[in-house]
Design a protein around this motif. Structure first.
Motif, PDB file in Angstrom:
ATOM      1  N   GLU A   1       1.264   4.167 -10.344  1.00 47.39           N
ATOM      2  CA  GLU A   1       1.575   2.900  -9.682  1.00 47.39           C
ATOM      3  C   GLU A   1       1.189   2.873  -8.201  1.00 47.39           C
ATOM      4  O   GLU A   1       1.153   1.799  -7.587  1.00 47.39           O
ATOM      5  N   ALA A   2       0.888   4.019  -7.629  1.00 44.63           N
ATOM      6  CA  ALA A   2       0.537   4.067  -6.209  1.00 44.63           C
ATOM      7  C   ALA A   2      -0.805   3.392  -5.957  1.00 44.63           C
ATOM      8  O   ALA A   2      -1.649   3.270  -6.847  1.00 44.63           O
TER       9      ALA A   2
ATOM     10  N   TYR B   1       0.855  -1.185   0.000  1.00 45.44           N
ATOM     11  CA  TYR B   1       0.000   0.000   0.000  1.00 45.44           C
ATOM     12  C   TYR B   1       0.890   1.234   0.000  1.00 45.44           C
ATOM     13  O   TYR B   1       1.192   1.799   1.037  1.00 45.44           O
ATOM     14  N   LEU B   2       1.329   1.623  -1.182  1.00 42.92           N
ATOM     15  CA  LEU B   2       2.245   2.742  -1.331  1.00 42.92           C
ATOM     16  C   LEU B   2       1.510   3.938  -1.917  1.00 42.92           C
ATOM     17  O   LEU B   2       0.566   3.780  -2.698  1.00 42.92           O
ATOM     18  N   GLY B   3       1.928   5.128  -1.541  1.00 38.72           N
ATOM     19  CA  GLY B   3       1.167   6.316  -1.892  1.00 38.72           C
ATOM     20  C   GLY B   3       1.924   7.313  -2.739  1.00 38.72           C
ATOM     21  O   GLY B   3       3.129   7.198  -2.983  1.00 38.72           O
ATOM     22  N   ALA B   4       1.174   8.318  -3.209  1.00 36.28           N
ATOM     23  CA  ALA B   4       1.744   9.430  -3.973  1.00 36.28           C
ATOM     24  C   ALA B   4       1.003  10.696  -3.578  1.00 36.28           C
ATOM     25  O   ALA B   4      -0.176  10.651  -3.205  1.00 36.28           O
ATOM     26  N   TYR B   5       1.696  11.832  -3.676  1.00 37.92           N
ATOM     27  CA  TYR B   5       1.103  13.124  -3.335  1.00 37.92           C
ATOM     28  C   TYR B   5       0.532  13.806  -4.564  1.00 37.92           C
ATOM     29  O   TYR B   5       1.152  13.817  -5.633  1.00 37.92           O
ATOM     30  N   ALA B   6      -0.642  14.378  -4.407  1.00 38.56           N
ATOM     31  CA  ALA B   6      -1.236  15.263  -5.407  1.00 38.56           C
ATOM     32  C   ALA B   6      -1.440  16.601  -4.714  1.00 38.56           C
ATOM     33  O   ALA B   6      -2.507  16.906  -4.185  1.00 38.56           O
ATOM     34  N   LEU B   7      -0.353  17.397  -4.692  1.00 36.15           N
ATOM     35  CA  LEU B   7      -0.329  18.642  -3.939  1.00 36.15           C
ATOM     36  C   LEU B   7      -0.113  19.846  -4.844  1.00 36.15           C
ATOM     37  O   LEU B   7      -0.965  20.737  -4.927  1.00 36.15           O
ATOM     38  N   SER B   8       0.994  19.886  -5.551  1.00 35.38           N
ATOM     39  CA  SER B   8       1.351  21.066  -6.353  1.00 35.38           C
ATOM     40  C   SER B   8       0.399  21.264  -7.536  1.00 35.38           C
ATOM     41  O   SER B   8      -0.232  20.318  -8.018  1.00 35.38           O
TER      42      SER B   8
END
Length: 396
Positions: free
Chosen positions: A169-170, A126-133
């Motif tokens: 892929e997250a 269970y790996l994540g990614a940021y959707a911030l910028s």
């Protein structure tokens, strides 16, 4: 096989305990024997980090370094996290970045989510990614325009995001969006909320489309511009309190900057070690170029700058682990290491001469990737702003 000198921890006293040396040695062995050959093969063709390598990292516990033991992690500190990051970056920056897709991604999880999800994070499932910028919200991260509005028991998200590495892929995204439409110009950070967007690995959620960013480096995985078109999220997707997402976004800055400093040091070390190997073999005017004082002094200067940045990074990691605030020192460590990494890898390329300006030697990869460390996790200019504000107070 080319001799590769170890320039990572010569006579390091104090904080590098026997246990930490074992972790460092384990990470170094993995990086040099498993990661580096893949980097040399895949980076020139912009190939993807294979799932098998991610599986090996999971088996070694690398995704759970910072996760408490009760949740399936190793329960270690930022110091150990940075030791592993430096070793992985010495082989391939992208793999050291993959390390952060597990460690540190659980901020804002409720107690129930921690119990359910952190064991999956620790074992790499269970790996994540940021959707911030966003296009207009990079360093000015409070200037978000992506919108999340309530619709009954759901949230509806509309807007775009930039620089979302690993978003495909997250297994989930941490999405930041404005939930208060009336942005206060004096306090734009208010009204931003964070959301947990769960999704199948290898795809985007329904209503989300992506365009790949054409990067000059940081290969091995994709970085995306994402578009959210009326994407519906359940009510419980909210992470933390509504309107306080900005504080979640900045809560991990010290750790992120220490981690980036460690990665920059790893890249610089790669340039130095490759250069030492090269100058022992390359001959001009009838002898190895390592015999010439100009080259020897370059090597000495490179090694000194790396060690100085490493000691500052060790200090910051120790301060974080001991629960002391160190935003000033973390910015200094990130600034020092990233600026140093570009200088050192550029010198490494110079030492290689024309050969360095080809893809036949890994030094060009170290140079390309080192340039990125001055930009992500806060640009060098942002670090200077943070440091000067700490020392002089904020300007009007």
């Amino acid at each position: 096989m080319t001799h590769r000198p170890d320039t990572s921890a010569t006579a390091v006293p104090g904080p590098l305990t026997d246990e930490r040396r074992e972790i460092q040695a384990l990470a170094r062995d993995f990086a040099m024997n498993e990661v580096l050959p893949l980097a040399n093969e895949l980076d020139p063709q912009q190939g993807a980090i294979p799932d098998s390598l991610r599986g090996q990292m999971a088996e070694m516990g690398f995704f759970g370094l910072l996760i408490p033991e009760e949740h399936g992690g190793l329960g270690l500190g930022v110091f150990e996290y940075c030791l592993v990051a430096e070793e992985l970056a010495r082989a391939w920056l992208s793999v050291s970045g993959l390390l952060a897709r597990g460690n540190g991604m659980g901020g804002g999880f409720t107690a129930e989510q921690q119990k359910r999800l952190l064991p999956l994070v620790a074992n790499g499932e269970y790996l994540g990614a940021y959707a911030l910028s966003e296009a207009e919200a990079g360093s000015d991260v409070a200037n978000l325009s992506c919108r999340a509005r309530r619709d009954g028991d759901e949230w509806v998200v509309t807007g775009t995001k930039m620089w979302c590495t690993y978003a495909d892929e997250a297994d989930y995204l941490v999405l930041f969006a404005r939930t208060d439409p009336d942005k206060d110009p004096a306090k734009p950070h208010r009204g931003i909320s964070a959301f947990l967007v769960e999704k199948p690995r290898g795809t985007f959620p329904p209503g989300v489309t992506g365009s790949k960013v054409r990067k000059i480096g940081y290969h091995g995985w994709n970085t995306w511009e994402l578009s959210f078109d009326e994407v519906r999220l359940p009510g419980d997707a909210l992470l933390g309190e509504e309107g306080r997402g900005f504080y979640l976004a900045v809560s991990g800055l010290e750790v992120g900057r220490a981690h980036t400093a460690a990665r920059a040091i790893g890249l610089a070390r790669a340039g130095l070690e490759d250069s030492i190997a090269y100058v022992r073999e390359r001959e001009q005017f009838g002898r190895p170029i390592g015999d010439f004082q100009a080259i020897r002094f370059k090597i000495a200067q490179m090694a000194t700058e790396i060690e100085a940045s490493r000691r500052l990074m060790y200090h910051v990691a120790t301060e974080i682990d001991q629960g002391r605030r160190c935003s000033l020192e973390a910015s200094m460590a990130k600034l020092s290491a990233s600026e140093m990494a570009e200088r050192v890898t550029s010198e490494a390329l110079q030492i290689h001469g024309g050969a360095g300006y080809t893809t036949d030697f890994a030094v060009e990869r170290h140079w390309r990737d080192a340039r990125l460390t001055r930009i992500f996790e806060g640009t060098s200019e942002i670090q200077l702003r943070v440091i000067s504000d700490e020392l002089l107070g904020r300007s009007a």
